[in-house]
Design a protein around this motif. Structure first.
Motif, PDB file in Angstrom:
ATOM      1  N   GLY A 260       0.809  -1.216   0.000  1.00  0.00           N
ATOM      2  CA  GLY A 260       0.000   0.000   0.000  1.00  0.00           C
ATOM      3  C   GLY A 260       0.838   1.259   0.000  1.00  0.00           C
ATOM      4  N   PHE A 261       1.897   1.264   0.785  1.00  0.00           N
ATOM      5  CA  PHE A 261       2.785   2.428   0.831  1.00  0.00           C
ATOM      6  C   PHE A 261       3.551   2.587  -0.483  1.00  0.00           C
ATOM      7  CE2 PHE A 261       2.946   1.687   5.649  1.00  0.00           C
ATOM      8  CZ  PHE A 261       1.901   2.567   5.869  1.00  0.00           C
ATOM      9  N   ALA A 262       3.889   1.467  -1.109  1.00  0.00           N
ATOM     10  CA  ALA A 262       4.566   1.534  -2.408  1.00  0.00           C
ATOM     11  C   ALA A 262       3.666   2.194  -3.448  1.00  0.00           C
ATOM     12  CB  ALA A 262       4.974   0.134  -2.863  1.00  0.00           C
ATOM     13  N   LEU A 263       2.394   1.815  -3.459  1.00  0.00           N
ATOM     14  CA  LEU A 263       1.455   2.404  -4.416  1.00  0.00           C
ATOM     15  C   LEU A 263       1.300   3.903  -4.202  1.00  0.00           C
ATOM     16  CD1 LEU A 263      -1.492  -0.125  -4.837  1.00  0.00           C
ATOM     17  CD2 LEU A 263       0.612   0.091  -6.156  1.00  0.00           C
ATOM     18  N   ILE A 264       1.247   4.316  -2.941  1.00  0.00           N
ATOM     19  CA  ILE A 264       1.131   5.748  -2.644  1.00  0.00           C
ATOM     20  C   ILE A 264       2.308   6.507  -3.245  1.00  0.00           C
ATOM     21  CG2 ILE A 264       1.206   7.479  -0.805  1.00  0.00           C
ATOM     22  CD1 ILE A 264      -0.338   5.466   0.958  1.00  0.00           C
ATOM     23  N   ALA A 265       3.520   6.004  -3.011  1.00  0.00           N
ATOM     24  CA  ALA A 265       4.720   6.683  -3.516  1.00  0.00           C
ATOM     25  C   ALA A 265       4.746   6.716  -5.040  1.00  0.00           C
ATOM     26  CB  ALA A 265       5.973   5.988  -2.984  1.00  0.00           C
ATOM     27  N   LEU A 266       4.455   5.594  -5.663  1.00  0.00           N
ATOM     28  CA  LEU A 266       4.502   5.519  -7.127  1.00  0.00           C
ATOM     29  C   LEU A 266       3.484   6.459  -7.768  1.00  0.00           C
ATOM     30  CD1 LEU A 266       4.884   1.656  -7.446  1.00  0.00           C
ATOM     31  CD2 LEU A 266       6.603   3.344  -8.100  1.00  0.00           C
ATOM     32  N   ASN A 267       2.302   6.528  -7.183  1.00  0.00           N
ATOM     33  CA  ASN A 267       1.267   7.415  -7.726  1.00  0.00           C
ATOM     34  C   ASN A 267       1.580   8.883  -7.469  1.00  0.00           C
ATOM     35  OD1 ASN A 267      -1.017   5.938  -9.042  1.00  0.00           O
ATOM     36  ND2 ASN A 267      -0.965   4.784  -7.131  1.00  0.00           N
ATOM     37  N   LYS A 268       1.976   9.203  -6.245  1.00  0.00           N
ATOM     38  CA  LYS A 268       2.256  10.603  -5.903  1.00  0.00           C
ATOM     39  C   LYS A 268       3.426  11.150  -6.719  1.00  0.00           C
ATOM     40  CE  LYS A 268      -0.681  11.683  -2.521  1.00  0.00           C
ATOM     41  NZ  LYS A 268      -0.275  11.678  -1.112  1.00  0.00           N
ATOM     42  N   LEU A 269       4.396  10.297  -7.021  1.00  0.00           N
ATOM     43  CA  LEU A 269       5.582  10.739  -7.750  1.00  0.00           C
ATOM     44  C   LEU A 269       5.447  10.555  -9.263  1.00  0.00           C
ATOM     45  CD1 LEU A 269       8.248   9.428  -5.226  1.00  0.00           C
ATOM     46  CD2 LEU A 269       7.588  11.804  -5.616  1.00  0.00           C
ATOM     47  N   GLY A 270       4.290  10.077  -9.695  1.00  0.00           N
ATOM     48  CA  GLY A 270       3.963  10.067 -11.113  1.00  0.00           C
ATOM     49  C   GLY A 270       4.623   9.006 -11.963  1.00  0.00           C
ATOM     50  N   ILE A 271       4.977   7.858 -11.355  1.00  0.00           N
ATOM     51  CA  ILE A 271       5.648   6.828 -12.158  1.00  0.00           C
ATOM     52  C   ILE A 271       4.938   5.472 -12.125  1.00  0.00           C
ATOM     53  CG2 ILE A 271       7.925   7.908 -12.027  1.00  0.00           C
ATOM     54  CD1 ILE A 271       8.651   5.888  -9.816  1.00  0.00           C
ATOM     55  N   TYR A 272       3.784   5.398 -11.510  1.00  0.00           N
ATOM     56  CA  TYR A 272       3.076   4.117 -11.382  1.00  0.00           C
ATOM     57  C   TYR A 272       2.812   3.461 -12.735  1.00  0.00           C
ATOM     58  CZ  TYR A 272      -0.676   0.776 -10.500  1.00  0.00           C
ATOM     59  OH  TYR A 272      -1.442  -0.359 -10.471  1.00  0.00           O
ATOM     60  N   ASP A 273       2.431   4.252 -13.718  1.00  0.00           N
ATOM     61  CA  ASP A 273       2.006   3.706 -15.008  1.00  0.00           C
ATOM     62  C   ASP A 273       3.142   3.087 -15.825  1.00  0.00           C
ATOM     63  OD1 ASP A 273      -0.625   4.347 -14.547  1.00  0.00           O
ATOM     64  OD2 ASP A 273      -0.526   6.278 -15.579  1.00  0.00           O
ATOM     65  N   TYR A 274       4.374   3.258 -15.390  1.00  0.00           N
ATOM     66  CA  TYR A 274       5.494   2.655 -16.115  1.00  0.00           C
ATOM     67  C   TYR A 274       5.632   1.157 -15.828  1.00  0.00           C
ATOM     68  CZ  TYR A 274       7.378   7.217 -17.510  1.00  0.00           C
ATOM     69  OH  TYR A 274       7.560   8.455 -18.076  1.00  0.00           O
ATOM     70  N   PHE A 275       4.928   0.649 -14.814  1.00  0.00           N
ATOM     71  CA  PHE A 275       5.196  -0.706 -14.335  1.00  0.00           C
ATOM     72  C   PHE A 275       4.043  -1.670 -14.589  1.00  0.00           C
ATOM     73  CE2 PHE A 275       7.691   2.311 -11.896  1.00  0.00           C
ATOM     74  CZ  PHE A 275       8.967   1.811 -12.124  1.00  0.00           C
ATOM     75  N   GLU A 276       4.424  -2.903 -14.935  1.00  0.00           N
ATOM     76  CA  GLU A 276       3.443  -3.964 -15.167  1.00  0.00           C
ATOM     77  C   GLU A 276       2.736  -4.341 -13.868  1.00  0.00           C
ATOM     78  OE1 GLU A 276       3.041  -6.056 -18.093  1.00  0.00           O
ATOM     79  OE2 GLU A 276       4.343  -4.804 -19.324  1.00  0.00           O
ATOM     80  N   HIS A 277       3.506  -4.460 -12.800  1.00  0.00           N
ATOM     81  CA  HIS A 277       2.916  -4.728 -11.491  1.00  0.00           C
ATOM     82  C   HIS A 277       3.910  -4.381 -10.393  1.00  0.00           C
ATOM     83  CE1 HIS A 277       4.754  -8.822 -12.218  1.00  0.00           C
ATOM     84  NE2 HIS A 277       5.177  -8.592 -10.994  1.00  0.00           N
ATOM     85  N   VAL A 278       3.410  -4.424  -9.166  1.00  0.00           N
ATOM     86  CA  VAL A 278       4.201  -4.085  -7.981  1.00  0.00           C
ATOM     87  C   VAL A 278       4.083  -5.220  -6.978  1.00  0.00           C
ATOM     88  CG1 VAL A 278       4.495  -2.449  -6.069  1.00  0.00           C
ATOM     89  CG2 VAL A 278       3.740  -1.619  -8.325  1.00  0.00           C
ATOM     90  N   VAL A 279       5.217  -5.661  -6.456  1.00  0.00           N
ATOM     91  CA  VAL A 279       5.229  -6.661  -5.387  1.00  0.00           C
ATOM     92  C   VAL A 279       5.763  -5.987  -4.129  1.00  0.00           C
ATOM     93  CG1 VAL A 279       6.143  -8.861  -4.581  1.00  0.00           C
ATOM     94  CG2 VAL A 279       5.607  -8.559  -7.000  1.00  0.00           C
TER      95      VAL A 279
END
Length: 214
Positions: A113-132
């Motif tokens: 959950g914290f990883a998703l927050i960081a990736l979204n807030k910093l604008g790079i979530y969409d570069y990744f197929e998935h997050v573990v």
């Protein structure tokens, strides 16, 4: 240069400089439960092996008595403040854009959950197929398990995968998984630990992945 189909990135210390926010959350927690605050450098040395280990080491000899309460305080505070001061390291956005046609995943010991927050807030979530995340599948680096799961999910050959991380546990996990390993020297982990882990490549700037991967 090596043909790579899948790039596995660590998060904290590799893509995101999160030291200040993590240290602030730890010190808020320590103060809240009546313990002395610690320096950013000391707290940084505890980062990388999951939240429970981070808080446990920060508590020291008070760990057994206060761990459950401290984890609750930390998680509540950090959920609201996890990206107050966190930033992408130099050239992270550029390298993700450069490899936009490569498959990329995040494998982090940070909670999902914290990883998703960081990736979204910093604008790079969409570069990744998935997050573990570290709380996802019952195993964390330095085990190869989260890497193996990612590669199996994407049907990737080990010979065409690379892990990029700032800590020796990233390199150890990569070696156990039988994939190419690349250590970065600018992150939270110690450069000497990366060198001792003997990755296939060591870089001082993430943009140098251009010279390794094609």
């Amino acid at each position: 240069m090596k043909y790579i189909d899948l790039i596995i990135f660590d998060l904290d210390g590799t893509l995101v400089d999160s030291r200040d926010d993590i240290a602030n959350a730890v010190n808020f927690t320590l103060k809240k439960i009546g313990l002395k605050e610690k320096s950013i450098s000391e707290i940084s040395s505890y980062i990388g092996t999951g939240i429970e280990d981070l808080i446990g080491k920060s508590l020291g000899n008070k760990q057994e008595v206060l761990l459950t309460r401290a984890l609750s305080v930390f998680e509540k505070y950090y959920r609201k403040h996890s990206t107050d001061n966190s930033v992408l390291y130099p050239n992270v956005k550029e390298i993700l854009e450069y490899f936009k046609n490569k498959r990329k995943v995040i494998v982090t010991n940070r909670n999902y959950g914290f990883a998703l927050i960081a990736l979204n807030k910093l604008g790079i979530y969409d570069y990744f197929e998935h997050v573990v995340g570290g709380d996802d599948i019952g195993c964390m680096k330095p085990s190869s398990c989260p890497l193996d799961r990612s590669m199996n999910r994407l049907n990737t050959n080990k010979e065409e995968a690379i892990i990029v991380g700032d800590m020796d546990i990233d390199i150890v996990a990569g070696k156990k998984a039988g994939i190419i390993t690349c250590g970065v020297t600018y992150g939270i982990g110690k450069k000497e630990d990366i060198i001792k882990a003997k990755p296939d490549f060591i870089i001082d700037d993430i943009i140098d992945l251009k010279d390794i991967i094609h």
